[in-house]
Design a protein around this motif. Sequence first.
Motif, short mmCIF file in Angstrom:
data_model
loop_
_atom_site.label_atom_id
_atom_site.label_comp_id
_atom_site.label_asym_id
_atom_site.label_seq_id
_atom_site.Cartn_x
_atom_site.Cartn_y
_atom_site.Cartn_z
N THR A 75 0.81 -1.23 0.00
CA THR A 75 0.00 0.00 0.00
C THR A 75 0.84 1.27 0.00
N ARG A 76 2.14 1.13 0.01
CA ARG A 76 3.03 2.30 0.03
C ARG A 76 4.20 2.09 -0.91
N ALA A 77 4.69 3.20 -1.44
CA ALA A 77 5.89 3.18 -2.28
C ALA A 77 6.58 4.53 -2.14
N SER A 78 7.83 4.56 -2.52
CA SER A 78 8.57 5.81 -2.58
C SER A 78 9.48 5.76 -3.80
N ALA A 79 9.93 6.93 -4.21
CA ALA A 79 10.82 7.01 -5.35
C ALA A 79 11.87 8.09 -5.08
N GLU A 80 13.06 7.84 -5.59
CA GLU A 80 14.12 8.83 -5.58
C GLU A 80 14.59 8.98 -7.01
N PHE A 81 14.85 10.21 -7.43
CA PHE A 81 15.22 10.46 -8.82
C PHE A 81 15.79 11.86 -8.95
N TYR A 82 16.31 12.15 -10.12
CA TYR A 82 16.67 13.51 -10.48
C TYR A 82 15.61 14.02 -11.44
N ILE A 83 15.30 15.30 -11.32
CA ILE A 83 14.46 15.94 -12.32
C ILE A 83 15.37 16.90 -13.07
N GLU A 84 15.40 16.74 -14.37
CA GLU A 84 16.19 17.62 -15.23
C GLU A 84 15.19 18.44 -16.02
N GLY A 85 15.37 19.74 -16.02
CA GLY A 85 14.35 20.54 -16.67
C GLY A 85 14.86 21.82 -17.27
N LYS A 86 13.91 22.47 -17.95
CA LYS A 86 14.14 23.77 -18.54
C LYS A 86 12.96 24.65 -18.14
N TYR A 87 13.27 25.83 -17.64
CA TYR A 87 12.27 26.79 -17.18
C TYR A 87 11.84 27.63 -18.38
N LEU A 88 10.63 27.41 -18.88
CA LEU A 88 10.17 27.96 -20.14
C LEU A 88 9.43 29.29 -20.02
N LYS A 89 8.53 29.38 -19.05
CA LYS A 89 7.67 30.55 -18.91
C LYS A 89 7.57 30.88 -17.43
N THR A 90 7.68 32.16 -17.09
CA THR A 90 7.67 32.58 -15.70
C THR A 90 6.42 32.07 -14.98
N ASP A 91 6.67 31.40 -13.86
CA ASP A 91 5.61 30.90 -12.99
C ASP A 91 5.37 31.97 -11.92
N GLU A 92 4.12 32.24 -11.63
CA GLU A 92 3.74 33.31 -10.70
C GLU A 92 4.50 33.20 -9.38
N GLY A 93 5.12 34.32 -8.98
CA GLY A 93 5.83 34.39 -7.71
C GLY A 93 7.24 33.86 -7.76
N LEU A 94 7.70 33.43 -8.93
CA LEU A 94 9.05 32.87 -9.06
C LEU A 94 9.88 33.75 -10.00
N PRO A 95 11.19 33.54 -10.05
CA PRO A 95 12.04 34.37 -10.91
C PRO A 95 11.61 34.28 -12.38
N GLU A 96 12.05 35.27 -13.14
CA GLU A 96 11.73 35.31 -14.56
C GLU A 96 12.35 34.11 -15.29
N ALA A 97 11.56 33.51 -16.15
CA ALA A 97 12.05 32.38 -16.96
C ALA A 97 12.78 32.91 -18.19
N LYS A 98 13.96 32.36 -18.42
CA LYS A 98 14.76 32.72 -19.58
C LYS A 98 15.36 31.47 -20.23
N GLY A 99 14.65 30.34 -20.08
CA GLY A 99 15.18 29.10 -20.64
C GLY A 99 16.25 28.45 -19.78
N GLN A 100 16.31 28.80 -18.49
CA GLN A 100 17.32 28.23 -17.60
C GLN A 100 17.13 26.71 -17.49
N VAL A 101 18.24 26.00 -17.40
CA VAL A 101 18.19 24.56 -17.17
C VAL A 101 18.52 24.29 -15.71
N TYR A 102 18.02 23.17 -15.20
CA TYR A 102 18.25 22.80 -13.81
C TYR A 102 18.21 21.29 -13.68
#
Length: 135
Positions: A75-102
């Motif tokens: 009835t339970r599980a967990s996962a560990e992973f990396y998330i690799e991404g690109k910030y495409l469009k500014t999300d409200e309340g967060l820094p301006e998006a300029k295509g930054q990768v993370y």
Amino acid sequence: MDDPIKELVTTYYESFNKKDWDSFMSTLTDDVEHYVNQGGCEVGKEAFKKFMEKMNVSYDEKVLDLLVFTSDCGTRASAEFYIEGKYLKTDEGLPEAKGQVYKLRCGAFFSIKDNKIARVTNYYNLNEWLSQVKK
């Protein structure tokens, strides 16, 4: 794979990576509880779908190096992973998006009911993400 819970969680992430949202949503119960990192709890598949639609506008992400762990009770599980991404469009309340990768180390916790995911709780280090996108 002999563990149906591990298969379920793996399918959840494989569907995420393929951006196969029908398959992704099919892994969830109708009343799924989604605990957003450093946020509240959203209940229901429709709320989760809207969350994902909003996320996909601002972020292009992929899960890497996935490890899934399951409990003996099934009835339970967990996962560990990396998330690799690109910030495409500014999300409200967060820094301006300029295509930054993370790339962030993440964890998630799941409750399983009737061979579906009934709860997803996600964790990552928001300050680390902020430091990567402010560069």
